[in-house]
Design an enzyme around this catalytic site. Structure first.
Site, mmCIF file in Angstrom:
data_model
loop_
_atom_site.group_PDB
_atom_site.id
_atom_site.type_symbol
_atom_site.label_atom_id
_atom_site.label_comp_id
_atom_site.label_asym_id
_atom_site.label_seq_id
_atom_site.Cartn_x
_atom_site.Cartn_y
_atom_site.Cartn_z
ATOM 1 N N LYS A 66 10.688 10.770 8.979
ATOM 2 C CA LYS A 66 11.685 9.739 9.290
ATOM 3 C C LYS A 66 11.631 8.561 9.860
ATOM 4 C CE LYS A 66 8.038 10.399 14.006
ATOM 5 N NZ LYS A 66 7.712 11.134 14.673
ATOM 6 N N ARG A 164 9.065 15.661 27.061
ATOM 7 C CA ARG A 164 9.857 14.873 25.998
ATOM 8 C C ARG A 164 11.058 15.936 25.397
ATOM 9 N NH1 ARG A 164 8.856 11.475 20.298
ATOM 10 N NH2 ARG A 164 8.222 13.209 19.951
ATOM 11 N N TYR A 294 10.029 -23.558 17.809
ATOM 12 C CA TYR A 294 11.341 -24.233 19.300
ATOM 13 C C TYR A 294 9.869 -23.899 20.621
ATOM 14 C CZ TYR A 294 15.343 -22.475 16.531
ATOM 15 O OH TYR A 294 16.356 -22.203 15.602
ATOM 16 N N MET A 342 13.551 -17.517 13.802
ATOM 17 C CA MET A 342 14.358 -16.523 13.060
ATOM 18 C C MET A 342 14.325 -16.104 11.156
ATOM 19 S SD MET A 342 18.581 -15.440 12.158
ATOM 20 C CE MET A 342 18.569 -15.235 14.238
HETATM 21 C C1 LIG Z 1 6.816 11.567 14.359
HETATM 22 C C2 LIG Z 1 5.739 13.181 14.500
HETATM 23 C C3 LIG Z 1 5.252 13.620 14.126
HETATM 24 C C4 LIG Z 1 4.060 12.722 13.238
HETATM 25 O O1 LIG Z 1 3.487 11.718 13.910
HETATM 26 P P1 LIG Z 1 2.035 10.836 13.099
HETATM 27 O O2 LIG Z 1 1.388 10.188 14.537
HETATM 28 O O3 LIG Z 1 2.459 9.106 12.931
HETATM 29 O O4 LIG Z 1 1.989 11.849 12.499
HETATM 30 C C5 LIG Z 1 3.833 13.822 14.385
HETATM 31 N N1 LIG Z 1 5.754 15.459 15.413
HETATM 32 C C6 LIG Z 1 6.473 14.843 15.653
HETATM 33 C C7 LIG Z 1 7.346 15.987 16.674
HETATM 34 C C8 LIG Z 1 6.438 13.552 15.412
HETATM 35 O O5 LIG Z 1 7.977 13.097 16.858
#
Ligand SMILES: *Cc1c(COP(=O)(O)O)cnc(C)c1O
Length: 406
Positions: A66, A164, A294, A342
């Site tokens: 992702k 979640r 800054y 920046m």
């Molecule tokens: C991002 C994610 C993972 C991977 O997690 P890592 O700690 O990066 O290995 C696995 N399962 C779900 C549901 C995730 O959202």
């Protein structure tokens, strides 16, 4: 895709090459690169193989890619993982699923996050696996599947204490039965997610046990067609080979980063895949009493030789690295003075008199015998490696090293 470069002198930065961002070039000379990330695809491949080797052979490896493969660049990362032993890909949403589908027809792709109702038809179009957490989702998918005349593949997500996505574990049995009853939805897997695998082993064990209890109640262990998975990178530390789980979901660790310091996962010898570089754009000396950057949050106490780096928070060096972080130039650690801006960051090179305009600067990675790990950089930035990686901006070209001698 990834550009391929020969090895080079330590202080000579690479020229701009094919990279994640569009580059402006004149007729035949590529523009020099001011700030770039290097992605070592050979290390990625070795990491996956080492992780696999540490797991029982029949465990399926779901590569989590992702957020542009944790900022490493989706296409080159996924392509390399496809022939390094991954079994499935997991992404956050439909757009990412479509991008993976384009790279590899036929590969199973799991969308981890909840789908918006209007996104659901794309599950069919891209032939991906949806995650379901509620009856409403199952019903919508069932309707769509019925209309299309083909079943939609899903994994059931169970919330064992993450708060979640996922159906709350006490309600999992009802949703499981609803999925079995839905004629156009086909259950392919069941999973849960740990909230504190990197910080609270006791709670992780509690979640693991809750998940096992639910699975036992559902009587799913007799089904050999289901993928049962819980472990992210940190979870792997307490992965029990004799457990009924038959898949793992690995993100961070495959990129060569331990989920926390002193993790036992160091035994798989993860190698960093990502490094972050910039250059010295200007060197000058200022007198004592000069306020730097800054807000003048740093004031020099001696004649100070400054190097102005050609990167800032617009590239992904968090602003709060100001007065905290160090960078490597010519193998030496140089402290950041004042606020990160920046496009420019100022470091003290008074004790590194050989530093010159044009020198390569390492923000994360190795230079000579010195190293700044992403964990250390992330602590300076008050964040975690996951956020550091996904905060490297579009302005930063990703330069790929394939290790294939091309
Ligand atoms: C991002 C994610 C993972 C991977 O997690 P890592 O700690 O990066 O290995 C696995 N399962 C779900 C549901 C995730 O959202």
């Amino acid at each position: 895709m990834g550009s391929v470069r020969p090895s080079r002198a330590p202080h000579a930065p690479p020229e701009a090459g094919a990279a994640g961002t569009k580059r402006i070039m004149n007729a035949d000379t590529p523009l020099p690169t001011r700030c770039w990330a290097e992605i070592d695809l050979a290390a990625l491949e070795r990491n996956l193989k080492h992780i696999r080797a540490a797991l029982p052979e029949d465990i399926r490896y779901v590569a989590v890619v992702k957020a542009d493969a944790y900022g490493h660049g989706l296409h080159p990362t996924v392509a390399r993982l496809m022939h390094s032993g991954a079994d499935m890909f997991a992404v956050a949403n439909i757009a990412e699923a479509a991008a993976v589908r384009e790279i590899g027809p036929g590969w199973p792709i799991l969308v981890l996050g909840p789908l918006l109702p209007e996104e659901m038809r794309f599950v069919l179009e891209y032939e991906v696996i949806a995650t379901v957490s509620s009856l409403a989702e199952v019903q919508r998918l069932d309707t769509l599947g019925g209309r299309a005349g083909k079943p939609i593949n899903v994994h059931l997500k169970i919330d064992t204490g993450m708060g979640r996505a996922g159906v709350w574990h006490t309600e999992a049995a009802g949703l499981y039965r609803a999925i079995l009853a839905a004629r156009h939805v086909r259950l392919r897997g069941i999973f849960t997610h740990f909230s504190s695998a990197d910080s609270d082993p006791a709670f992780t064990e509690h979640q693991r046990q809750l998940f096992l209890d639910v699975l036992t109640d559902l009587g799913v262990f007799s089904r050999t067609d289901l993928m049962i998975h819980a472990d992210n990178s940190a979870g792997l530390e307490s992965f029990a080979p004799e457990s009924p789980f038959n898949a793992v979901r690995v993100g961070l660790l495959q990129f060569g980063i331990l989920p926390y310091e002193n993790s036992l996962l160091a035994r798989v010898e993860p190698e960093p895949v990502f490094s972050f570089h910039t250059r010295v754009g200007l060197v000058k000396t200022v007198p004592p009493g000069t306020g730097i950057s800054y807000g003048r949050t740093f004031v020099t106490r001696r004649p100070t030789r400054l190097a102005v780096l050609t990167a800032g928070y617009g590239d992904g060096i968090p602003r709060c690295c100001g007065n905290r972080a160090q960078v490597l130039i010519r193998g030496r650690a140089c402290p950041v003075l004042g606020r990160v801006t920046m496009d420019q960051t100022i470091v003290d090179v008074t004790d590194a008199p050989d530093v010159e305009v044009g020198d390569e600067v390492v923000l994360v990675g190795r230079q000579g015998d010195a190293e700044i790990s992403i964990a250390r950089f992330s602590r300076w930035a008050d964040t975690i490696p996951w956020e550091t990686l996904t905060s490297i901006t579009k302005r930063v070209p990703r330069i790929y090293r394939t290790g294939l001698g091309l």
